[in-house]
Write a protein that holds these residues in place. Structure first.
Motif, PDB file in Angstrom:
ATOM      1  N   PRO A  32       4.379  -3.434  -7.023  1.00  0.00           N
ATOM      2  CA  PRO A  32       4.778  -3.182  -5.631  1.00  0.00           C
ATOM      3  C   PRO A  32       3.657  -3.585  -4.677  1.00  0.00           C
ATOM      4  O   PRO A  32       2.477  -3.386  -4.966  1.00  0.00           O
ATOM      5  N   LEU A  33       4.042  -4.176  -3.554  1.00  0.00           N
ATOM      6  CA  LEU A  33       3.087  -4.579  -2.534  1.00  0.00           C
ATOM      7  C   LEU A  33       3.557  -3.996  -1.204  1.00  0.00           C
ATOM      8  O   LEU A  33       4.669  -4.285  -0.767  1.00  0.00           O
ATOM      9  N   PRO A  34       2.728  -3.158  -0.574  1.00  0.00           N
ATOM     10  CA  PRO A  34       3.148  -2.584   0.708  1.00  0.00           C
ATOM     11  C   PRO A  34       3.321  -3.672   1.760  1.00  0.00           C
ATOM     12  O   PRO A  34       2.610  -4.675   1.749  1.00  0.00           O
ATOM     13  N   ALA A  35       4.263  -3.458   2.670  1.00  0.00           N
ATOM     14  CA  ALA A  35       4.471  -4.411   3.764  1.00  0.00           C
ATOM     15  C   ALA A  35       3.227  -4.439   4.641  1.00  0.00           C
ATOM     16  O   ALA A  35       2.626  -3.396   4.898  1.00  0.00           O
ATOM     17  N   PRO A  36       2.821  -5.627   5.086  1.00  0.00           N
ATOM     18  CA  PRO A  36       1.663  -5.717   5.979  1.00  0.00           C
ATOM     19  C   PRO A  36       1.898  -4.928   7.264  1.00  0.00           C
ATOM     20  O   PRO A  36       3.034  -4.778   7.709  1.00  0.00           O
ATOM     21  N   GLU A  37       0.827  -4.452   7.843  1.00  0.00           N
ATOM     22  CA  GLU A  37       0.903  -3.695   9.084  1.00  0.00           C
ATOM     23  C   GLU A  37       1.626  -4.525  10.152  1.00  0.00           C
ATOM     24  O   GLU A  37       1.381  -5.709  10.304  1.00  0.00           O
ATOM     25  N   GLY A  38       2.549  -3.897  10.833  1.00  0.00           N
ATOM     26  CA  GLY A  38       3.277  -4.585  11.889  1.00  0.00           C
ATOM     27  C   GLY A  38       4.589  -5.193  11.426  1.00  0.00           C
ATOM     28  O   GLY A  38       5.398  -5.601  12.234  1.00  0.00           O
ATOM     29  N   GLN A  39       4.814  -5.265  10.106  1.00  0.00           N
ATOM     30  CA  GLN A  39       6.093  -5.790   9.611  1.00  0.00           C
ATOM     31  C   GLN A  39       7.080  -4.658   9.466  1.00  0.00           C
ATOM     32  O   GLN A  39       6.699  -3.498   9.341  1.00  0.00           O
ATOM     33  N   ALA A  40       8.348  -4.998   9.458  1.00  0.00           N
ATOM     34  CA  ALA A  40       9.410  -3.995   9.323  1.00  0.00           C
ATOM     35  C   ALA A  40       9.186  -3.166   8.065  1.00  0.00           C
ATOM     36  O   ALA A  40       8.935  -3.703   6.993  1.00  0.00           O
ATOM     37  N   SER A  41       9.297  -1.851   8.202  1.00  0.00           N
ATOM     38  CA  SER A  41       9.050  -0.973   7.066  1.00  0.00           C
ATOM     39  C   SER A  41      10.164  -1.051   6.028  1.00  0.00           C
ATOM     40  O   SER A  41       9.999  -0.564   4.926  1.00  0.00           O
ATOM     41  N   GLY A  42      11.292  -1.660   6.359  1.00  0.00           N
ATOM     42  CA  GLY A  42      12.394  -1.784   5.413  1.00  0.00           C
ATOM     43  C   GLY A  42      12.183  -2.861   4.366  1.00  0.00           C
ATOM     44  O   GLY A  42      12.949  -2.958   3.424  1.00  0.00           O
ATOM     45  N   ASN A  43      11.167  -3.685   4.517  1.00  0.00           N
ATOM     46  CA  ASN A  43      10.894  -4.734   3.532  1.00  0.00           C
ATOM     47  C   ASN A  43      10.377  -4.117   2.251  1.00  0.00           C
ATOM     48  O   ASN A  43       9.531  -3.230   2.276  1.00  0.00           O
ATOM     49  N   GLU A  44      10.875  -4.620   1.127  1.00  0.00           N
ATOM     50  CA  GLU A  44      10.369  -4.196  -0.170  1.00  0.00           C
ATOM     51  C   GLU A  44       9.843  -5.442  -0.865  1.00  0.00           C
ATOM     52  O   GLU A  44      10.515  -6.476  -0.896  1.00  0.00           O
ATOM     53  N   MET A  45       8.629  -5.353  -1.430  1.00  0.00           N
ATOM     54  CA  MET A  45       8.020  -6.518  -2.063  1.00  0.00           C
ATOM     55  C   MET A  45       7.458  -6.158  -3.431  1.00  0.00           C
ATOM     56  O   MET A  45       6.891  -5.087  -3.626  1.00  0.00           O
ATOM     57  N   LEU A  46       7.608  -7.097  -4.357  1.00  0.00           N
ATOM     58  CA  LEU A  46       6.977  -7.028  -5.672  1.00  0.00           C
ATOM     59  C   LEU A  46       6.138  -8.279  -5.830  1.00  0.00           C
ATOM     60  O   LEU A  46       6.655  -9.399  -5.718  1.00  0.00           O
ATOM     61  N   ALA A  47       4.848  -8.116  -6.083  1.00  0.00           N
ATOM     62  CA  ALA A  47       3.924  -9.251  -6.145  1.00  0.00           C
ATOM     63  C   ALA A  47       3.780  -9.791  -7.561  1.00  0.00           C
ATOM     64  O   ALA A  47       3.693  -9.034  -8.530  1.00  0.00           O
ATOM     65  N   PHE A  48       3.741 -11.120  -7.645  1.00  0.00           N
ATOM     66  CA  PHE A  48       3.367 -11.782  -8.879  1.00  0.00           C
ATOM     67  C   PHE A  48       1.870 -11.555  -9.082  1.00  0.00           C
ATOM     68  O   PHE A  48       1.146 -11.261  -8.124  1.00  0.00           O
ATOM     69  N   PRO A  49       1.361 -11.701 -10.323  1.00  0.00           N
ATOM     70  CA  PRO A  49      -0.083 -11.555 -10.532  1.00  0.00           C
ATOM     71  C   PRO A  49      -0.843 -12.475  -9.574  1.00  0.00           C
ATOM     72  O   PRO A  49      -0.469 -13.627  -9.383  1.00  0.00           O
ATOM     73  N   MET A  50      -1.894 -11.918  -8.939  1.00  0.00           N
ATOM     74  CA  MET A  50      -2.629 -12.663  -7.907  1.00  0.00           C
ATOM     75  C   MET A  50      -4.118 -12.727  -8.212  1.00  0.00           C
ATOM     76  O   MET A  50      -4.680 -11.802  -8.757  1.00  0.00           O
ATOM     77  N   ASP A  51      -4.717 -13.836  -7.796  1.00  0.00           N
ATOM     78  CA  ASP A  51      -6.165 -14.018  -7.758  1.00  0.00           C
ATOM     79  C   ASP A  51      -6.416 -14.693  -6.417  1.00  0.00           C
ATOM     80  O   ASP A  51      -6.469 -15.912  -6.328  1.00  0.00           O
ATOM     81  N   MET A  52      -6.535 -13.886  -5.367  1.00  0.00           N
ATOM     82  CA  MET A  52      -6.582 -14.426  -4.006  1.00  0.00           C
ATOM     83  C   MET A  52      -7.677 -15.469  -3.791  1.00  0.00           C
ATOM     84  O   MET A  52      -7.423 -16.464  -3.139  1.00  0.00           O
ATOM     85  N   PRO A  53      -8.899 -15.312  -4.322  1.00  0.00           N
ATOM     86  CA  PRO A  53      -9.884 -16.379  -4.099  1.00  0.00           C
ATOM     87  C   PRO A  53      -9.653 -17.603  -4.993  1.00  0.00           C
ATOM     88  O   PRO A  53     -10.247 -18.652  -4.779  1.00  0.00           O
ATOM     89  N   GLY A  54      -8.776 -17.494  -5.988  1.00  0.00           N
ATOM     90  CA  GLY A  54      -8.525 -18.603  -6.905  1.00  0.00           C
ATOM     91  C   GLY A  54      -7.665 -19.682  -6.280  1.00  0.00           C
ATOM     92  O   GLY A  54      -7.199 -19.571  -5.145  1.00  0.00           O
ATOM     93  N   SER A  55      -7.427 -20.740  -7.042  1.00  0.00           N
ATOM     94  CA  SER A  55      -6.587 -21.831  -6.549  1.00  0.00           C
ATOM     95  C   SER A  55      -5.120 -21.495  -6.770  1.00  0.00           C
ATOM     96  O   SER A  55      -4.782 -20.622  -7.553  1.00  0.00           O
ATOM     97  N   GLY A  56      -4.251 -22.204  -6.089  1.00  0.00           N
ATOM     98  CA  GLY A  56      -2.822 -21.969  -6.215  1.00  0.00           C
ATOM     99  C   GLY A  56      -2.346 -20.936  -5.206  1.00  0.00           C
ATOM    100  O   GLY A  56      -3.129 -20.334  -4.488  1.00  0.00           O
ATOM    101  N   ALA A  57      -1.042 -20.744  -5.147  1.00  0.00           N
ATOM    102  CA  ALA A  57      -0.446 -19.840  -4.169  1.00  0.00           C
ATOM    103  C   ALA A  57      -0.051 -18.525  -4.821  1.00  0.00           C
ATOM    104  O   ALA A  57       0.449 -18.508  -5.940  1.00  0.00           O
ATOM    105  N   ALA A  58      -0.256 -17.439  -4.110  1.00  0.00           N
ATOM    106  CA  ALA A  58       0.229 -16.129  -4.529  1.00  0.00           C
ATOM    107  C   ALA A  58       1.559 -15.890  -3.836  1.00  0.00           C
ATOM    108  O   ALA A  58       1.908 -16.588  -2.884  1.00  0.00           O
ATOM    109  N   GLY A  59       2.305 -14.890  -4.326  1.00  0.00           N
ATOM    110  CA  GLY A  59       3.567 -14.627  -3.669  1.00  0.00           C
ATOM    111  C   GLY A  59       4.283 -13.421  -4.204  1.00  0.00           C
ATOM    112  O   GLY A  59       3.802 -12.735  -5.105  1.00  0.00           O
ATOM    113  N   THR A  60       5.465 -13.168  -3.623  1.00  0.00           N
ATOM    114  CA  THR A  60       6.235 -11.974  -3.939  1.00  0.00           C
ATOM    115  C   THR A  60       7.730 -12.254  -4.015  1.00  0.00           C
ATOM    116  O   THR A  60       8.217 -13.260  -3.503  1.00  0.00           O
TER     117      THR A  60
END
Length: 128
Positions: A33-61
């Motif tokens: 589970p990934l909380p919605a970023p501040e300022g986004q609608a609270s009704g959004n629900e997100m599940l994140a794929f494994p992430m390495d933010m400083p690594g190469s490639g794109a992260a996502g949900t």
């Protein structure tokens, strides 16, 4: 523009748990589970794929968002694999469909196109 410019993706879904089961089965990973970023609608629900933010490639949900439907469109997300035939082999058992089985793209490797449980077409890519 920098090389490899895509840094984030969202795959829209209607049934978040059904989509979770599909992606976890096909890619043999755990979505978190990934909380919605501040300022986004609270009704959004997100599940994140494994992430390495400083690594190469794109992260996502996976995202369940009011007013945004899943399905075919103009954008196609490709997931990197060791051999895309392996992940393709898990798609039907996970509730998805094979749109185009593994095919060669010459010196750029191989791809397969599959459809998830929500009607989204995604790509699988590998060099072998």
């Amino acid at each position: 523009m920098k090389p490899n410019p895509v840094v984030w993706f969202e795959i829209h879904v209607n049934d978040l748990e059904r989509a979770r089961r599909f992606y976890e089965a096909v890619f043999q990973c755990q979505l978190e589970p990934l909380p919605a970023p501040e300022g986004q609608a609270s009704g959004n629900e997100m599940l994140a794929f494994p992430m390495d933010m400083p690594g190469s490639g794109a992260a996502g949900t996976l995202v369940k968002m009011e007013g945004v439907a899943p399905g075919g469109g103009g954008t196609l997300v490709y997931f990197g694999c060791e051999d895309c035939a392996v992940e393709q082999g898990r798609v039907v058992a996970a509730g998805g469909q094979i749109h185009k089985p593994k095919f060669s793209i010459g010196p750029y490797g191989h791809c397969a196109l599959v459809v998830d449980t929500e009607g989204n077409c995604i790509g699988l890519h590998s060099m072998q």
